[in-house]
Enzyme design. Structure first.
Site, PDB file in Angstrom:
ATOM      1  N   CYS A 148       5.742 -16.211  -1.345  1.00 27.15           N
ATOM      2  CA  CYS A 148       4.402 -15.554  -1.643  1.00 27.15           C
ATOM      3  C   CYS A 148       3.571 -16.197  -0.414  1.00 27.15           C
ATOM      4  CB  CYS A 148       3.853 -16.490  -2.779  1.00 27.15           C
ATOM      5  SG  CYS A 148       2.215 -16.104  -3.267  1.00 27.15           S
ATOM      6  N   GLY A 154       8.624  -2.653  -4.402  1.00 23.30           N
ATOM      7  CA  GLY A 154       7.323  -3.304  -5.039  1.00 23.30           C
ATOM      8  C   GLY A 154       6.286  -2.322  -5.087  1.00 23.30           C
ATOM      9  N   ARG A 155       5.299  -2.453  -4.254  1.00 26.84           N
ATOM     10  CA  ARG A 155       4.069  -1.654  -4.488  1.00 26.84           C
ATOM     11  C   ARG A 155       4.355  -0.223  -4.566  1.00 26.84           C
ATOM     12  NH1 ARG A 155       0.927  -4.153   0.777  1.00 26.84           N
ATOM     13  NH2 ARG A 155       3.173  -4.450   1.170  1.00 26.84           N
TER      14      ARG A 155
END
Length: 329
Positions: free
Chosen positions: A101, A228-229
Site C-alpha cells: 500500500c 483490481g480496478r
C-alpha cells in the site's frame, strides 16, 4: 497452480484486495463470475488486536467465497503476530500480508510499502506471520521497490520464500509511482525466471481486459494474474478472461439488463451484509462503472446517489430498465 495445498487450476485469476471495495458482497459476485480466489480489504493489525468491530466485520465471509484470503497490514511485529492468530481463528484459506500500500498514512508507520525501505524488517515481519499462522498458508502482496533506485524484487522474493511464504503477488510499480505511469511488466518476467525461486508469482498492474490478462501471462510467464480496478462494476472480466484464455474468443459484453440486474443483486447483498444505511453508502463506489457507457447513465447515477435506502434505488434501476429512451450510446 497451487498455493500450498490449494489447487487453483491453470492460469488462475485473482481478485485484488481493495479498500472499501472488496467486501463480502463484491467478493461473492466476483466468485460467481469466475474469480478463482478473492481477498478481503486490507485490515489493520492494530485494529484486529483491539478487537475492533469494524475489523471483525471485514473478516466475515460466506462459504461460497472460498478459496478466500484475509489480508492484514501493520508496522509492529507484535501486532502482526496477534492479528494473524485472530485471522486464522476465522478459518480463511490464506493469510496475506500487505507490503504494497503506497498511502502516506500507512507507510509513515512502516506498514504497507513502507516495509520496502527496510527489507530486514520485512523479513522479520513475514517470518513472524508465517510462524503465527501455523498450518495456514501465508502469501504476500508487494511492489517492485520503494523507488527506481531500490528495485530488488528478485532478492525480496527469494527472501520471502526462505521464511515460508507460499506465493507472492507483485504490483509492477514502485511505491513512488503509486498508480501512475505504466506497470513495468518486464520485472515480472525477470521475477518469473529467477533461479531458485519456486513459489508461484502472481502479476498485478494494468490488467483491465481479457486481452491484457492474456498478454501478461504470455509476456511475463507469471503463474497467476490479479485483477483490481478493472473488476469494479465489471465482475464479468473474470468469466470473459477465462473464456478468452481457453478459446481465444471474446465473449460479448453484458447487456444493459444484465448490468442493472447484477448491480441490483450486489446492492441487496450489501444491505444484507452491512445493514441498510452503510450497505447503500458503500455501493456508491460501484454505480459509476456498472452504468458506464449507458446513455443517461450519469443521470441515473445522480438520482441514485441521493438515495439513502435500498428500495428507492432498486425502483430507479427497474424504472430505468423499462424506459425506452435509455440505450447504449
Amino acid at each position: 497452480m497451487k498455493i500450498d495445498q490449494i489447487d487453483l487450476g491453470n492460469r488462475p485469476l485473482f481478485l485484488a484486495p481493495m479498500e472499501d471495495v472488496t467486501d463480502s458482497p463484491f467478493r461473492q459476485i466476483c466468485r460467481k463470475k469466475g474469480a478463482d480466489i478473492v481477498y478481503t480489504e486490507f485490515i489493520s493489525s492494530e485494529a484486529i488486536i483491539r478487537d475492533s468491530d469494524i475489523a471483525q466485520h471485514k473478516m466475515d465471509f460466506t462459504e461460497m467465497e472460498r478459496p478466500f484470503g484475509i489480508q492484514i497490514f501493520g508496522g509492529r511485529e507484535e501486532a502482526m503476530e496477534g492479528a494473524t492468530k485472530v485471522a486464522v481463528a476465522n478459518n480463511p484459506d490464506v493469510v496475506d500480508i500487505n507490503f504494497g500500500c503506497p498511502v502516506y498514512k500507512i507507510v509513515k508507520k512502516g506498514a504497507g510499502a513502507g516495509c520496502l525501505k527496510d527489507l530486514n524488517m520485512m523479513e522479520r515481519m513475514a517470518g513472524t506471520v508465517v510462524d503465527a499462522a501455523g498450518d495456514f498458508p501465508v502469501t504476500v502482496k508487494t511492489r517492485l521497490g520503494w523507488d527506481d533506485q531500490s528495485i530488488r524484487i528478485q532478492e525480496v522474493a527469494l527472501m520471502l520464500q526462505s521464511v515460508g511464504v507460499k506465493a507472492l503477488t507483485v504490483h509492477a510499480r514502485t511505491r513512488s509511482q503509486k498508480y501512475k505511469g505504466d506497470a513495468r511488466w518486464e520485472y515480472l518476467k525477470k521475477l518469473a525466471n529467477t533461479p531458485g525461486l519456486e513459489i508461484p508469482i502472481i502479476g498485478n498492474g494494468d490488467v483491465t481486459s481479457p486481452e491484457s490478462a492474456k498478454k501478461m501471462f504470455d509476456k511475463t510467464g507469471v503463474d497467476g494474474v490479479m485483477i483490481g480496478r478493472g473488476a469494479i462494476g465489471n465482475p464479468w472480466i473474470f468469466e470473459q478472461t477465462r473464456h478468452y484464455l481457453e478459446t481465444g474468443e471474446l465473449l460479448p459484453d453484458p447487456t444493459i439488463q444484465e448490468r442493472l440486474d447484477l448491480c441490483a443483486e450486489q446492492l441487496r447483498l450489501s444491505v444484507e451484509h452491512h445493514g441498510e444505511r452503510y450497505g447503500v453508502i458503500i455501493m456508491k463506489k460501484h454505480y459509476g462503472q456498472y452504468l458506464k457507457g449507458i446513455r443517461n447513465g450519469k443521470k441515473l447515477r445522480g438520482e441514485i446517489m441521493n438515495e439513502k435506502e435500498m428500495q428507492p434505488v432498486l425502483e430507479l434501476l427497474l424504472n430505468f430498465k423499462e424506459e425506452k429512451l435509455y440505450a447504449v450510446a
